[in-house]
Scaffold this motif. Sequence first.
Motif, short mmCIF file in Angstrom:
data_model
loop_
_atom_site.label_atom_id
_atom_site.label_comp_id
_atom_site.label_asym_id
_atom_site.label_seq_id
_atom_site.Cartn_x
_atom_site.Cartn_y
_atom_site.Cartn_z
N LEU A 26 0.83 -1.20 0.00
CA LEU A 26 0.00 0.00 0.00
C LEU A 26 0.87 1.25 0.00
CD1 LEU A 26 -2.84 1.28 0.19
CD2 LEU A 26 -2.59 1.14 2.68
N TRP A 27 1.90 1.27 0.83
CA TRP A 27 2.82 2.41 0.87
C TRP A 27 3.53 2.59 -0.48
CZ3 TRP A 27 5.30 1.16 6.26
CH2 TRP A 27 4.44 1.58 7.28
N ASP A 29 2.32 1.61 -3.44
CA ASP A 29 1.30 2.09 -4.37
C ASP A 29 1.02 3.58 -4.19
OD1 ASP A 29 1.06 -0.44 -5.45
OD2 ASP A 29 -0.77 -0.93 -4.33
N ARG A 30 1.09 4.06 -2.96
CA ARG A 30 0.85 5.48 -2.68
C ARG A 30 2.08 6.35 -2.93
NH1 ARG A 30 -2.76 5.27 2.89
NH2 ARG A 30 -4.62 4.42 1.88
N GLU A 53 8.10 6.04 7.37
CA GLU A 53 6.66 5.85 7.55
C GLU A 53 6.33 5.38 8.96
OE1 GLU A 53 4.18 6.86 5.55
OE2 GLU A 53 5.90 7.73 4.52
#
Length: 60
Positions: A26-27, A29-30, A53
């Motif tokens: 997810l990180w 992809d973002r 993060e």
Amino acid sequence: MSLTKSWYTIDEAAAKYGLTTAQIKLWVDRGLVRSEGHKGEEILVNINDIEQELRMVPSI
């Protein structure tokens, strides 16, 4: 130049920091975590970005 390993597979990074692979993906992809590789290949992620993060996540 860093003398430590800063690129790990997603599985290695998840195990090292106690995260799920889904969270790391997810990180990525973002655009919060840099990655190297292409779909269908093993992807490497930058652990310096993961550590950044983790510092941003509020403590419970």
